[in-house]
Write a protein that holds these residues in place. Structure first.
Motif, PDB file in Angstrom:
ATOM      1  N   GLY A 255      33.473  63.657  63.699  1.00  0.00           N
ATOM      2  CA  GLY A 255      33.464  64.120  62.310  1.00  0.00           C
ATOM      3  C   GLY A 255      34.823  63.999  61.648  1.00  0.00           C
ATOM      4  O   GLY A 255      34.931  63.636  60.477  1.00  0.00           O
ATOM      5  N   TYR A 256      35.872  64.296  62.398  1.00  0.00           N
ATOM      6  CA  TYR A 256      37.233  64.171  61.870  1.00  0.00           C
ATOM      7  C   TYR A 256      37.555  62.717  61.530  1.00  0.00           C
ATOM      8  O   TYR A 256      38.120  62.423  60.471  1.00  0.00           O
ATOM      9  CB  TYR A 256      38.236  64.703  62.895  1.00  0.00           C
ATOM     10  N   ALA A 257      37.171  61.779  62.402  1.00  0.00           N
ATOM     11  CA  ALA A 257      37.409  60.364  62.143  1.00  0.00           C
ATOM     12  C   ALA A 257      36.630  59.896  60.914  1.00  0.00           C
ATOM     13  O   ALA A 257      37.144  59.128  60.091  1.00  0.00           O
ATOM     14  CB  ALA A 257      37.045  59.531  63.364  1.00  0.00           C
ATOM     15  N   ALA A 258      35.395  60.370  60.765  1.00  0.00           N
ATOM     16  CA  ALA A 258      34.595  60.002  59.596  1.00  0.00           C
ATOM     17  C   ALA A 258      35.209  60.552  58.318  1.00  0.00           C
ATOM     18  O   ALA A 258      35.247  59.863  57.284  1.00  0.00           O
ATOM     19  CB  ALA A 258      33.162  60.513  59.758  1.00  0.00           C
ATOM     20  N   ASN A 259      35.717  61.775  58.371  1.00  0.00           N
ATOM     21  CA  ASN A 259      36.371  62.376  57.207  1.00  0.00           C
ATOM     22  C   ASN A 259      37.626  61.589  56.829  1.00  0.00           C
ATOM     23  O   ASN A 259      37.858  61.309  55.650  1.00  0.00           O
ATOM     24  CB  ASN A 259      36.721  63.833  57.520  1.00  0.00           C
ATOM     25  N   GLN A 260      38.436  61.228  57.813  1.00  0.00           N
ATOM     26  CA  GLN A 260      39.654  60.470  57.544  1.00  0.00           C
ATOM     27  C   GLN A 260      39.333  59.078  57.002  1.00  0.00           C
ATOM     28  O   GLN A 260      40.030  58.583  56.109  1.00  0.00           O
ATOM     29  CB  GLN A 260      40.495  60.364  58.821  1.00  0.00           C
ATOM     30  N   ALA A 261      38.300  58.436  57.519  1.00  0.00           N
ATOM     31  CA  ALA A 261      37.902  57.114  57.029  1.00  0.00           C
ATOM     32  C   ALA A 261      37.447  57.190  55.579  1.00  0.00           C
ATOM     33  O   ALA A 261      37.795  56.331  54.759  1.00  0.00           O
ATOM     34  CB  ALA A 261      36.806  56.526  57.903  1.00  0.00           C
ATOM     35  N   GLY A 262      36.690  58.219  55.228  1.00  0.00           N
ATOM     36  CA  GLY A 262      36.253  58.387  53.842  1.00  0.00           C
ATOM     37  C   GLY A 262      37.417  58.640  52.902  1.00  0.00           C
ATOM     38  O   GLY A 262      37.479  58.075  51.801  1.00  0.00           O
ATOM     39  N   SER A 263      38.361  59.464  53.326  1.00  0.00           N
ATOM     40  CA  SER A 263      39.538  59.741  52.493  1.00  0.00           C
ATOM     41  C   SER A 263      40.374  58.487  52.297  1.00  0.00           C
ATOM     42  O   SER A 263      40.844  58.199  51.191  1.00  0.00           O
ATOM     43  CB  SER A 263      40.403  60.827  53.133  1.00  0.00           C
ATOM     44  N   GLY A 264      40.562  57.727  53.357  1.00  0.00           N
ATOM     45  CA  GLY A 264      41.331  56.488  53.261  1.00  0.00           C
ATOM     46  C   GLY A 264      40.657  55.457  52.380  1.00  0.00           C
ATOM     47  O   GLY A 264      41.319  54.769  51.590  1.00  0.00           O
ATOM     48  N   ALA A 265      39.336  55.347  52.466  1.00  0.00           N
ATOM     49  CA  ALA A 265      38.604  54.378  51.643  1.00  0.00           C
ATOM     50  C   ALA A 265      38.682  54.746  50.167  1.00  0.00           C
ATOM     51  O   ALA A 265      38.904  53.878  49.312  1.00  0.00           O
ATOM     52  CB  ALA A 265      37.147  54.298  52.098  1.00  0.00           C
ATOM     53  N   ARG A 266      38.528  56.031  49.855  1.00  0.00           N
ATOM     54  CA  ARG A 266      38.626  56.440  48.445  1.00  0.00           C
ATOM     55  C   ARG A 266      40.022  56.212  47.886  1.00  0.00           C
ATOM     56  O   ARG A 266      40.179  55.713  46.766  1.00  0.00           O
ATOM     57  CB  ARG A 266      38.228  57.908  48.301  1.00  0.00           C
ATOM     58  N   ALA A 267      41.045  56.562  48.665  1.00  0.00           N
ATOM     59  CA  ALA A 267      42.420  56.378  48.189  1.00  0.00           C
ATOM     60  C   ALA A 267      42.752  54.899  48.024  1.00  0.00           C
ATOM     61  O   ALA A 267      43.395  54.502  47.040  1.00  0.00           O
ATOM     62  CB  ALA A 267      43.401  57.030  49.157  1.00  0.00           C
TER      63      ALA A 267
ATOM     64  N   ALA B 237      31.257  69.182  72.661  1.00  0.00           N
ATOM     65  CA  ALA B 237      31.322  69.747  71.308  1.00  0.00           C
ATOM     66  C   ALA B 237      32.629  69.363  70.629  1.00  0.00           C
ATOM     67  O   ALA B 237      32.646  69.026  69.432  1.00  0.00           O
ATOM     68  CB  ALA B 237      31.177  71.269  71.369  1.00  0.00           C
ATOM     69  N   ILE B 238      33.718  69.372  71.364  1.00  0.00           N
ATOM     70  CA  ILE B 238      35.001  68.955  70.787  1.00  0.00           C
ATOM     71  C   ILE B 238      34.973  67.466  70.445  1.00  0.00           C
ATOM     72  O   ILE B 238      35.479  67.050  69.406  1.00  0.00           O
ATOM     73  CB  ILE B 238      36.153  69.290  71.755  1.00  0.00           C
ATOM     74  N   GLN B 239      34.350  66.652  71.298  1.00  0.00           N
ATOM     75  CA  GLN B 239      34.238  65.217  71.017  1.00  0.00           C
ATOM     76  C   GLN B 239      33.429  64.976  69.758  1.00  0.00           C
ATOM     77  O   GLN B 239      33.767  64.112  68.949  1.00  0.00           O
ATOM     78  CB  GLN B 239      33.597  64.495  72.204  1.00  0.00           C
ATOM     79  N   LEU B 240      32.381  65.740  69.564  1.00  0.00           N
ATOM     80  CA  LEU B 240      31.588  65.622  68.336  1.00  0.00           C
ATOM     81  C   LEU B 240      32.432  65.978  67.116  1.00  0.00           C
ATOM     82  O   LEU B 240      32.323  65.344  66.064  1.00  0.00           O
ATOM     83  CB  LEU B 240      30.352  66.514  68.421  1.00  0.00           C
ATOM     84  N   GLY B 241      33.294  66.976  67.256  1.00  0.00           N
ATOM     85  CA  GLY B 241      34.210  67.323  66.180  1.00  0.00           C
ATOM     86  C   GLY B 241      35.185  66.196  65.883  1.00  0.00           C
ATOM     87  O   GLY B 241      35.540  65.952  64.715  1.00  0.00           O
ATOM     88  N   LEU B 242      35.638  65.472  66.908  1.00  0.00           N
ATOM     89  CA  LEU B 242      36.531  64.331  66.701  1.00  0.00           C
ATOM     90  C   LEU B 242      35.837  63.195  65.954  1.00  0.00           C
ATOM     91  O   LEU B 242      36.461  62.495  65.156  1.00  0.00           O
ATOM     92  CB  LEU B 242      37.073  63.831  68.042  1.00  0.00           C
TER      93      LEU B 242
END
Length: 113
Positions: free
Chosen positions: A25-37, A18-23
């Motif tokens: 999601g965290y990586a996907a969130n960071q990738a989206g933020s970086g791409a938009r910026a 479950a923690i790995q699944l959260g990681l």
């Protein structure tokens, strides 16, 4: 007590998964933020790579690519997913892409050069 001791490794494995699944999601969130910026900054004539890296967690391994074409700028960010489980392959990555319209002032300045 013996039943709990036998079930404990399974319970720990489910918790780590479950923690790995959260990681992921965290990586996907960071990738989206970086791409938009990155796309936003590059569309305004700034360094998209620097803006994308600044928008993400510095502890993540990532690659940022920016391409401009016509009236839009596209940024692609690939982030390596951190792994928690020792027996899981570490080659997981998440890729996100963002496209922004070019700023008219930046386009005019580029045309003037």
């Amino acid at each position: 007590m013996l039943e709990f001791a036998g079930f404990l490794p399974i319970l720990l494995l489910v918790g780590l998964a479950a923690i790995q699944l959260g990681l992921v999601g965290y990586a996907a969130n960071q990738a989206g933020s970086g791409a938009r910026a990155a796309a936003r900054a590059a569309s305004q004539g700034d360094s998209g790579e620097a803006a994308g890296a600044a928008a993400m967690d510095g502890g993540l391994t990532s690659s940022i690519g920016v391409s401009q074409g016509g009236a839009t700028t596209t940024a692609t960010v690939e982030v390596q997913v951190p792994t928690l489980l020792p027996f899981v392959d570490t080659d997981w990555s998440v890729t996100k892409e963002a496209t922004m319209p070019n700023d008219d002032d930046a386009a005019d300045a580029a045309d003037a050069d």
